[in-house]
Design an enzyme around this catalytic site. Structure first.
Site, PDB file in Angstrom:
ATOM      1  N   HIS A   1      12.936  -2.059   2.014  1.00 22.50           N
ATOM      2  CA  HIS A   1      12.393  -0.703   2.088  1.00 22.50           C
ATOM      3  C   HIS A   1      12.910   0.244   1.858  1.00 22.50           C
ATOM      4  O   HIS A   1      14.151   0.329   2.233  1.00 22.50           O
ATOM      5  CB  HIS A   1      11.827  -1.181   3.672  1.00 22.50           C
ATOM      6  CG  HIS A   1      11.669  -2.144   4.179  1.00 22.50           C
ATOM      7  ND1 HIS A   1      10.548  -2.319   4.275  1.00 22.50           N
ATOM      8  CD2 HIS A   1      11.633  -2.993   5.126  1.00 22.50           C
ATOM      9  CE1 HIS A   1       9.146  -2.966   4.549  1.00 22.50           C
ATOM     10  NE2 HIS A   1      10.191  -3.672   5.314  1.00 22.50           N
TER      11      HIS A   1
ATOM     12  N   ALA B   1       3.199  -0.876   4.706  1.00 22.55           N
ATOM     13  CA  ALA B   1       3.014  -0.440   6.478  1.00 22.55           C
ATOM     14  C   ALA B   1       2.074  -2.160   6.183  1.00 22.55           C
ATOM     15  O   ALA B   1       2.332  -2.661   8.239  1.00 22.55           O
ATOM     16  CB  ALA B   1       1.570  -0.044   6.483  1.00 22.55           C
TER      17      ALA B   1
ATOM     18  N   PRO C   1       1.133  -1.357  -0.004  1.00 24.46           N
ATOM     19  CA  PRO C   1      -0.246   0.235   0.023  1.00 24.46           C
ATOM     20  C   PRO C   1       0.259   1.557  -0.123  1.00 24.46           C
ATOM     21  O   PRO C   1       2.098   1.661   0.711  1.00 24.46           O
ATOM     22  CB  PRO C   1      -0.437  -0.321   1.195  1.00 24.46           C
ATOM     23  CG  PRO C   1      -0.197  -0.964   1.785  1.00 24.46           C
ATOM     24  CD  PRO C   1       0.765  -1.349   0.963  1.00 24.46           C
ATOM     25  N   ASN C   2       0.399   2.513  -0.712  1.00 24.87           N
ATOM     26  CA  ASN C   2       1.418   3.534  -1.332  1.00 24.87           C
ATOM     27  C   ASN C   2       1.847   3.871  -1.638  1.00 24.87           C
ATOM     28  O   ASN C   2       2.701   4.986  -1.997  1.00 24.87           O
ATOM     29  CB  ASN C   2       0.582   3.812   0.574  1.00 24.87           C
ATOM     30  CG  ASN C   2      -0.401   4.583   1.980  1.00 24.87           C
ATOM     31  OD1 ASN C   2      -0.860   4.475   0.668  1.00 24.87           O
ATOM     32  ND2 ASN C   2      -0.531   3.910   2.627  1.00 24.87           N
TER      33      ASN C   2
ATOM     34  N   GLU D   1      12.960  -9.302   1.845  1.00 25.50           N
ATOM     35  CA  GLU D   1      12.255  -8.117   2.119  1.00 25.50           C
ATOM     36  C   GLU D   1      12.668  -6.938   2.178  1.00 25.50           C
ATOM     37  O   GLU D   1      13.963  -5.992   2.030  1.00 25.50           O
ATOM     38  CB  GLU D   1      11.533  -8.222   3.374  1.00 25.50           C
ATOM     39  CG  GLU D   1      10.949  -7.105   4.198  1.00 25.50           C
ATOM     40  CD  GLU D   1      11.150  -7.666   5.701  1.00 25.50           C
ATOM     41  OE1 GLU D   1      11.677  -8.532   6.172  1.00 25.50           O
ATOM     42  OE2 GLU D   1      10.604  -6.547   6.703  1.00 25.50           O
TER      43      GLU D   1
ATOM     44  N   ASN E   1       8.150  -5.513  -0.982  1.00 21.42           N
ATOM     45  CA  ASN E   1       8.539  -4.448   0.253  1.00 21.42           C
ATOM     46  C   ASN E   1       6.254  -4.285   0.271  1.00 21.42           C
ATOM     47  O   ASN E   1       5.750  -4.394  -0.475  1.00 21.42           O
ATOM     48  CB  ASN E   1       8.601  -3.106  -0.998  1.00 21.42           C
ATOM     49  CG  ASN E   1       8.424  -1.283   0.547  1.00 21.42           C
ATOM     50  OD1 ASN E   1       8.224  -1.567   1.261  1.00 21.42           O
ATOM     51  ND2 ASN E   1       9.317  -0.152  -0.078  1.00 21.42           N
TER      52      ASN E   1
ATOM     53  N   ASP F   1       1.888 -15.303   6.371  1.00 20.69           N
ATOM     54  CA  ASP F   1       1.843 -16.718   5.605  1.00 20.69           C
ATOM     55  C   ASP F   1       1.169 -16.952   4.030  1.00 20.69           C
ATOM     56  O   ASP F   1       1.837 -18.362   4.053  1.00 20.69           O
ATOM     57  CB  ASP F   1       0.111 -17.060   6.598  1.00 20.69           C
ATOM     58  CG  ASP F   1      -0.226 -17.002   8.194  1.00 20.69           C
ATOM     59  OD1 ASP F   1       0.986 -17.135   8.674  1.00 20.69           O
ATOM     60  OD2 ASP F   1      -0.965 -17.718   8.436  1.00 20.69           O
TER      61      ASP F   1
ATOM     62  N   ARG G   1      13.383   4.748  12.570  1.00 19.80           N
ATOM     63  CA  ARG G   1      11.901   5.598  11.828  1.00 19.80           C
ATOM     64  C   ARG G   1      11.208   5.492  13.697  1.00 19.80           C
ATOM     65  O   ARG G   1      12.071   5.213  14.425  1.00 19.80           O
ATOM     66  CB  ARG G   1      11.030   5.672  10.924  1.00 19.80           C
ATOM     67  CG  ARG G   1      12.485   6.489   9.267  1.00 19.80           C
ATOM     68  CD  ARG G   1      11.719   5.504   8.624  1.00 19.80           C
ATOM     69  NE  ARG G   1       9.668   6.636   8.176  1.00 19.80           N
ATOM     70  CZ  ARG G   1       9.198   6.621   7.419  1.00 19.80           C
ATOM     71  NH1 ARG G   1       8.997   5.254   6.901  1.00 19.80           N
ATOM     72  NH2 ARG G   1       7.760   6.896   7.242  1.00 19.80           N
TER      73      ARG G   1
HETATM   74  C1  DQA Z   1       8.260   1.020   3.540  1.00 15.10           C
HETATM   75  C2  DQA Z   1       8.172   0.838   5.049  1.00 15.10           C
HETATM   76  C3  DQA Z   1       6.702   0.901   6.064  1.00 15.10           C
HETATM   77  O1  DQA Z   1       6.833   1.414   7.485  1.00 15.10           O
HETATM   78  C4  DQA Z   1       6.127   2.108   5.034  1.00 15.10           C
HETATM   79  O2  DQA Z   1       5.176   1.772   5.937  1.00 15.10           O
HETATM   80  C5  DQA Z   1       5.362   1.952   3.513  1.00 15.10           C
HETATM   81  C6  DQA Z   1       7.309   1.947   2.864  1.00 15.10           C
HETATM   82  C7  DQA Z   1       9.528   2.095   3.112  1.00 15.10           C
HETATM   83  O3  DQA Z   1       9.762   1.174   2.117  1.00 15.10           O
HETATM   84  O4  DQA Z   1      10.500   2.242   3.558  1.00 15.10           O
HETATM   85  O5  DQA Z   1       4.882   1.951   3.584  1.00 15.10           O
HETATM   86  O6  DQA Z   1       8.381  -0.570   3.304  1.00 15.10           O
END
Ligand code: DQA
Length: 143
Positions: free
Chosen positions: A99, A76, A9-10, A97, A73, A86, A106
Protein backbone atom coordinates in the site's frame (compact mmCIF):
# COMPACT_ATOMS: atom_id res chain seq x y z
CA UNK A 1 12.04 -15.01 -12.90
CA UNK A 2 8.89 -13.08 -13.82
CA UNK A 3 7.22 -11.10 -11.07
CA UNK A 4 3.67 -9.86 -11.43
CA UNK A 5 3.01 -6.37 -10.03
CA UNK A 6 -0.77 -6.15 -9.90
CA UNK A 7 -2.67 -2.98 -9.11
CA UNK A 8 -6.37 -2.68 -8.37
CA UNK A 9 -8.98 0.03 -8.73
CA UNK A 10 -8.13 3.72 -9.04
CA UNK A 11 -4.37 3.11 -9.07
CA UNK A 12 -4.28 3.97 -12.76
CA UNK A 13 -5.05 7.52 -11.64
CA UNK A 14 -1.88 7.92 -9.57
CA UNK A 15 -0.40 11.37 -9.98
CA UNK A 16 -3.77 13.11 -10.07
CA UNK A 17 -5.58 11.01 -7.45
CA UNK A 18 -5.38 12.58 -3.96
CA UNK A 19 -1.70 13.52 -4.32
CA UNK A 20 -1.54 14.47 -0.63
CA UNK A 21 -2.22 10.80 0.17
CA UNK A 22 -0.66 8.93 -2.75
CA UNK A 23 2.07 11.32 -3.92
CA UNK A 24 2.89 12.87 -7.27
CA UNK A 25 4.20 9.82 -9.12
CA UNK A 26 1.95 8.94 -12.04
CA UNK A 27 0.92 5.38 -12.88
CA UNK A 28 3.31 5.54 -15.87
CA UNK A 29 6.03 6.59 -13.42
CA UNK A 30 5.18 3.63 -11.19
CA UNK A 31 5.49 1.26 -14.16
CA UNK A 32 8.93 2.73 -14.95
CA UNK A 33 10.01 2.47 -11.30
CA UNK A 34 9.02 -1.21 -11.19
CA UNK A 35 10.53 -2.19 -14.54
CA UNK A 36 13.80 -0.33 -13.82
CA UNK A 37 14.04 -1.82 -10.33
CA UNK A 38 13.34 -5.25 -11.80
CA UNK A 39 16.01 -4.82 -14.49
CA UNK A 40 18.57 -3.77 -11.86
CA UNK A 41 17.67 -6.83 -9.77
CA UNK A 42 17.59 -9.33 -12.64
CA UNK A 43 13.82 -9.71 -12.47
CA UNK A 44 11.40 -9.62 -15.36
CA UNK A 45 8.54 -7.47 -14.08
CA UNK A 46 5.03 -7.48 -15.54
CA UNK A 47 3.11 -4.45 -14.22
CA UNK A 48 -0.67 -4.31 -14.66
CA UNK A 49 -3.63 -2.29 -13.39
CA UNK A 50 -7.34 -2.93 -13.56
CA UNK A 51 -10.55 -1.46 -12.21
CA UNK A 52 -12.35 -4.79 -12.81
CA UNK A 53 -12.34 -7.42 -10.08
CA UNK A 54 -12.78 -10.38 -12.43
CA UNK A 55 -9.76 -9.30 -14.45
CA UNK A 56 -7.66 -9.16 -11.27
CA UNK A 57 -8.90 -12.65 -10.29
CA UNK A 58 -7.85 -13.91 -13.74
CA UNK A 59 -4.36 -12.37 -13.40
CA UNK A 60 -3.93 -14.02 -10.00
CA UNK A 61 -4.92 -17.39 -11.55
CA UNK A 62 -2.31 -16.76 -14.26
CA UNK A 63 0.37 -16.06 -11.63
CA UNK A 64 -0.70 -19.16 -9.67
CA UNK A 65 -0.47 -21.35 -12.79
CA UNK A 66 3.01 -19.98 -13.57
CA UNK A 67 4.23 -20.24 -9.98
CA UNK A 68 5.09 -16.54 -10.18
CA UNK A 69 5.54 -14.20 -7.20
CA UNK A 70 3.09 -11.31 -6.93
CA UNK A 71 3.41 -7.78 -5.61
CA UNK A 72 -0.21 -6.84 -5.05
CA UNK A 73 -1.76 -3.47 -4.35
CA UNK A 74 -5.41 -4.47 -4.42
CA UNK A 75 -6.57 -0.92 -3.59
CA UNK A 76 -10.01 -0.90 -2.00
CA UNK A 77 -10.49 -4.64 -2.70
CA UNK A 78 -7.89 -5.17 0.04
CA UNK A 79 -10.54 -4.40 2.60
CA UNK A 80 -13.43 -6.58 1.43
CA UNK A 81 -12.87 -8.77 -1.64
CA UNK A 82 -13.05 -12.43 -0.71
CA UNK A 83 -12.80 -13.23 -4.44
CA UNK A 84 -9.39 -11.52 -4.67
CA UNK A 85 -8.29 -13.20 -1.43
CA UNK A 86 -9.40 -16.65 -2.65
CA UNK A 87 -7.50 -16.13 -5.92
CA UNK A 88 -4.39 -14.89 -4.09
CA UNK A 89 -4.57 -17.88 -1.75
CA UNK A 90 -3.84 -20.13 -4.77
CA UNK A 91 -0.36 -18.64 -5.24
CA UNK A 92 2.55 -20.90 -4.37
CA UNK A 93 5.27 -18.23 -4.70
CA UNK A 94 5.52 -15.24 -2.34
CA UNK A 95 2.72 -12.68 -2.19
CA UNK A 96 3.78 -9.20 -1.11
CA UNK A 97 0.93 -6.86 -0.19
CA UNK A 98 1.78 -3.23 -0.88
CA UNK A 99 0.00 0.00 0.00
CA UNK A 100 1.33 3.39 -0.96
CA UNK A 101 -0.25 5.02 2.08
CA UNK A 102 -0.03 3.84 5.68
CA UNK A 103 -3.54 2.40 5.83
CA UNK A 104 -3.27 2.08 9.62
CA UNK A 105 -3.07 5.85 10.00
CA UNK A 106 -6.20 6.35 7.92
CA UNK A 107 -9.92 5.60 8.28
CA UNK A 108 -10.94 2.61 10.42
CA UNK A 109 -12.32 0.75 7.38
CA UNK A 110 -8.82 0.66 5.88
CA UNK A 111 -7.27 -0.97 8.94
CA UNK A 112 -8.46 -4.47 8.04
CA UNK A 113 -7.07 -6.36 5.08
CA UNK A 114 -8.51 -9.66 3.87
CA UNK A 115 -5.10 -10.34 2.28
CA UNK A 116 -2.55 -9.77 5.06
CA UNK A 117 -2.91 -13.17 6.74
CA UNK A 118 -2.18 -14.99 3.47
CA UNK A 119 0.59 -12.57 2.40
CA UNK A 120 4.27 -13.32 2.85
CA UNK A 121 4.77 -9.71 3.92
CA UNK A 122 3.06 -6.33 3.92
CA UNK A 123 4.50 -2.90 3.08
CA UNK A 124 2.43 0.21 3.79
CA UNK A 125 3.27 3.86 4.08
CA UNK A 126 6.49 4.01 2.06
CA UNK A 127 4.87 5.67 -0.93
CA UNK A 128 5.66 4.12 -4.30
CA UNK A 129 9.04 3.12 -2.82
CA UNK A 130 7.12 0.21 -1.26
CA UNK A 131 7.04 -1.43 -4.70
CA UNK A 132 10.81 -1.03 -5.05
CA UNK A 133 11.37 -2.50 -1.59
CA UNK A 134 9.08 -5.42 -2.40
CA UNK A 135 10.92 -6.17 -5.66
CA UNK A 136 14.32 -5.91 -3.96
CA UNK A 137 13.14 -8.39 -1.32
CA UNK A 138 11.89 -10.80 -4.00
CA UNK A 139 15.24 -10.62 -5.79
CA UNK A 140 16.93 -11.71 -2.55
CA UNK A 141 14.42 -14.48 -1.87
CA UNK A 142 13.92 -16.32 -5.16
CA UNK A 143 10.93 -18.67 -5.03
C1 DQA B 1 -4.21 1.77 -1.11
C2 DQA B 1 -4.99 1.96 0.19
C3 DQA B 1 -6.43 1.55 0.01
O1 DQA B 1 -7.14 1.74 1.22
C4 DQA B 1 -7.09 2.37 -1.07
O2 DQA B 1 -8.42 1.93 -1.28
C5 DQA B 1 -6.33 2.36 -2.34
C6 DQA B 1 -4.87 2.46 -2.29
C7 DQA B 1 -2.77 2.32 -1.01
O3 DQA B 1 -1.99 2.00 -1.92
O4 DQA B 1 -2.44 3.05 -0.07
O5 DQA B 1 -6.89 2.36 -3.43
O6 DQA B 1 -4.12 0.38 -1.37
Amino acid sequence: MTVFVLNGPNLGRLGTREPGVYGATTYAGLVTLCTETGAAQGLDVDVRQTDHEGEMVGWLHEAADLGAPVVLNAGAWTHYSIAVRDAAAQLSAPLLEVHISNVHRREEFRHHSVLSDIATGVLAGFGVDGYRLALEWLARHPA
